[in-house]
Design a protein around this motif. Structure first.
Motif, short mmCIF file in Angstrom:
data_model
loop_
_atom_site.label_atom_id
_atom_site.label_comp_id
_atom_site.label_asym_id
_atom_site.label_seq_id
_atom_site.Cartn_x
_atom_site.Cartn_y
_atom_site.Cartn_z
N ARG A 159 1.06 -1.07 0.11
CA ARG A 159 -0.03 -0.06 -0.28
C ARG A 159 1.18 1.35 -0.44
O ARG A 159 1.80 1.24 0.72
N THR A 160 0.61 2.11 -1.13
CA THR A 160 1.05 3.06 -0.79
C THR A 160 0.33 4.34 -0.21
O THR A 160 -0.68 4.43 -0.72
N SER A 161 1.18 5.55 0.11
CA SER A 161 0.11 6.56 1.28
C SER A 161 0.77 7.89 0.06
O SER A 161 1.96 8.65 0.15
N TRP A 162 -0.02 8.01 -0.50
CA TRP A 162 0.30 9.05 -1.34
C TRP A 162 0.29 10.75 -0.85
O TRP A 162 -1.41 11.04 0.53
N LEU A 163 0.44 12.02 -0.52
CA LEU A 163 0.46 12.83 -0.13
C LEU A 163 0.50 13.95 -0.65
O LEU A 163 1.14 14.33 -1.67
N TRP A 164 -0.46 15.02 0.01
CA TRP A 164 -0.41 16.82 -1.16
C TRP A 164 -0.47 17.22 0.35
O TRP A 164 -0.93 17.61 1.62
N GLU A 165 0.59 18.43 0.18
CA GLU A 165 0.76 19.66 1.68
C GLU A 165 1.15 20.66 0.64
O GLU A 165 1.21 20.92 -0.44
N PRO A 166 0.00 22.03 1.48
CA PRO A 166 0.31 23.20 1.21
C PRO A 166 1.37 24.06 0.17
O PRO A 166 1.63 24.23 -0.78
N HIS A 167 2.87 23.61 0.55
CA HIS A 167 3.79 23.86 -0.34
C HIS A 167 4.50 23.09 -0.91
O HIS A 167 4.88 23.86 -1.73
N TYR A 168 3.50 22.05 -1.87
CA TYR A 168 3.31 22.39 -2.61
C TYR A 168 3.40 22.43 -3.96
O TYR A 168 3.65 22.98 -5.00
N ARG A 287 -4.97 22.23 5.33
CA ARG A 287 -5.11 21.02 5.14
C ARG A 287 -3.72 19.95 4.71
O ARG A 287 -4.60 20.48 3.30
N PRO A 288 -2.86 19.14 4.97
CA PRO A 288 -2.60 18.26 4.13
C PRO A 288 -4.01 16.79 4.01
O PRO A 288 -4.13 17.06 4.55
N LEU A 289 -3.31 16.56 2.85
CA LEU A 289 -4.54 15.27 2.59
C LEU A 289 -3.55 13.99 2.30
O LEU A 289 -2.66 13.89 1.49
N ALA A 290 -3.89 13.31 2.31
CA ALA A 290 -2.90 11.80 2.25
C ALA A 290 -4.80 10.80 1.54
O ALA A 290 -6.11 11.15 1.54
N VAL A 291 -3.75 10.42 1.02
CA VAL A 291 -4.65 8.88 0.35
C VAL A 291 -3.84 7.75 0.33
O VAL A 291 -2.69 7.54 0.30
N ASN A 292 -4.93 6.21 0.82
CA ASN A 292 -4.43 4.97 1.43
C ASN A 292 -3.85 4.63 0.10
O ASN A 292 -5.92 4.28 0.09
N TYR A 293 -3.90 3.70 -1.05
CA TYR A 293 -4.22 3.38 -2.03
C TYR A 293 -3.15 2.15 -2.45
O TYR A 293 -1.88 1.78 -1.78
N PRO A 294 -4.16 0.36 -3.28
CA PRO A 294 -2.78 -0.52 -2.97
C PRO A 294 -2.11 0.20 -4.28
O PRO A 294 -1.60 1.01 -5.20
N ALA A 295 -0.22 -0.45 -3.93
CA ALA A 295 0.43 0.01 -4.69
C ALA A 295 0.93 0.05 -6.20
O ALA A 295 0.41 -1.09 -6.73
N GLN A 296 1.37 0.71 -7.14
CA GLN A 296 1.80 0.35 -8.26
C GLN A 296 0.26 0.41 -8.65
O GLN A 296 0.49 0.54 -10.59
N ARG A 297 -0.58 1.94 -8.29
CA ARG A 297 -1.96 1.68 -9.29
C ARG A 297 -2.14 2.94 -9.51
O ARG A 297 -1.26 3.81 -8.70
N ALA A 298 -2.98 3.23 -10.31
CA ALA A 298 -3.00 4.48 -10.82
C ALA A 298 -2.17 5.81 -10.38
O ALA A 298 -1.62 7.33 -9.71
#
Length: 321
Positions: A159-168, A287-298
């Motif tokens: 599982r990959t945790s994808w992250l967006w942070e405001p400083h991006y 606020r930062p945002l996170a998504v947990n998703y199956p690795a190697q997908r999308a």
């Protein structure tokens, strides 16, 4: 020349006091310094706050019962140089135990301490009558992966945790003439529920904060939430007028809020690229945002949406015969 390792019976004992907690916090910080994120640092602060003793009589009497984590430590010459935490979960009438924070001080590594701590933990779990044990390991830690495989653990998923942070920077506005983003309708729930079960199946959802009952449409619940100043966000993506994805926002007290993503796997790349930034722009809470998703997908879809991979974990399980 190999160092002879004394019997583990002389060194392994349960974690049992505030003094232990402080030493364990220091050890975890040393061992995981290179990869520790905000939530990890907050966990260390939590342990250290707990380690400050209550000098009153009540505090002294209750201390043995107030240790906030269970586990085993390896002690030599009065110092804790190894640790293993045991975290229990009860989900839908089933008990799960997760092995975590397996750490050995750098000066004492390559002596088999992590292996012996894990073997002792597995023996305890087995003696409690539990049928299995779980752990997570970073996919970029081959030594730990090999250790756990040699003990009988088998990979269940990544599982990959994808992250967006405001400083991006601002989330991009990805246009796609085939996709429309609208507020979720109650009629969207059956497909959202089915997709959630596919992306967050029961064999892993016990260790995630996903509660489908909280996401399910309910007029009175949503009205109460709105009247009390709460905020809810559920967006649906229609591709050529057919429902192809739904996203639900879950605020947390952790570093990042969670986005639960449910999408048709045939179109998930383009749905994710449009739906994630649309949700982030509507929230506007910084606020930062996170998504947990199956690795190697999308992967491309997440990157187009402005998200970056934070960590990929291998979920491993051992079953006792």
């Amino acid at each position: 020349m190999e160092v002879a390792l004394p019997s583990s019976r002389q060194h392994i004992r349960p974690l049992r006091s505030r003094k232990d907690i402080l030493a364990v916090a220091d050890l975890i910080e040393i061992c995981f310094a290179d990869h520790m994120d905000f939530d990890g640092r907050e966990y260390i602060r939590y342990l250290r706050r707990f380690a400050v003793p209550d000098e009153g009589l009540t505090g002294k009497l209750l201390e043995p019962f107030q240790v906030p984590v269970r586990g085993l430590v390896w002690e030599e010459d009065g110092q804790i140089i190894g640790n293993l935490s045991l975290i229990s979960f009860n989900r839908q009438g089933k008990r799960y135990t997760l092995i975590a924070n397996v750490a050995t001080h750098p000066a004492y590594r390559r002596r088999g301490i992590a292996r012996l701590l894990t073997e002792n933990a597995l023996q305890q779990i087995r003696e409690r009558g539990e049928p299995e044990a779980w752990l997570h390991v970073r996919e970029d830690n081959p030594a730990a992966i090999h250790l756990y495989q040699s003990l009988g653990f088998e990979e269940q998923c990544r599982r990959t945790s994808w992250l967006w942070e405001p400083h991006y920077g601002f989330l991009p506005k990805v246009s796609n003439d085939k996709i429309r983003v609208l507020h979720r309708q109650a009629s969207d729930w059956p497909l959202q529920s089915r997709w959630l079960d596919e992306i967050y199946p029961p064999e892993i959802s016990w260790n995630l904060s996903l509660d489908k009952n909280r996401l399910k449409p309910n007029f009175w619940k949503d009205l109460w939430h709105w009247l009390n100043g709460g905020e809810a966000l559920h967006l649906s993506a229609y591709r050529n007028d057919l429902l192809a994805g739904v996203i639900s926002w879950q605020p947390t007290s952790a570093y990042a809020d969670i986005l639960w993503l449910a999408a048709d796997c045939q179109h998930e790349e383009e749905i994710i690229a449009v739906l994630l930034p649309a949700a982030g722009r509507r929230l506007r809470n910084g606020r930062p945002l996170a998504v947990n998703y199956p690795a190697q997908r999308a992967i491309e879809g997440f990157r187009r949406a402005g998200f970056q991979p934070h960590v990929t974990l291998i979920w491993m399980r051992i079953q006792f015969s």
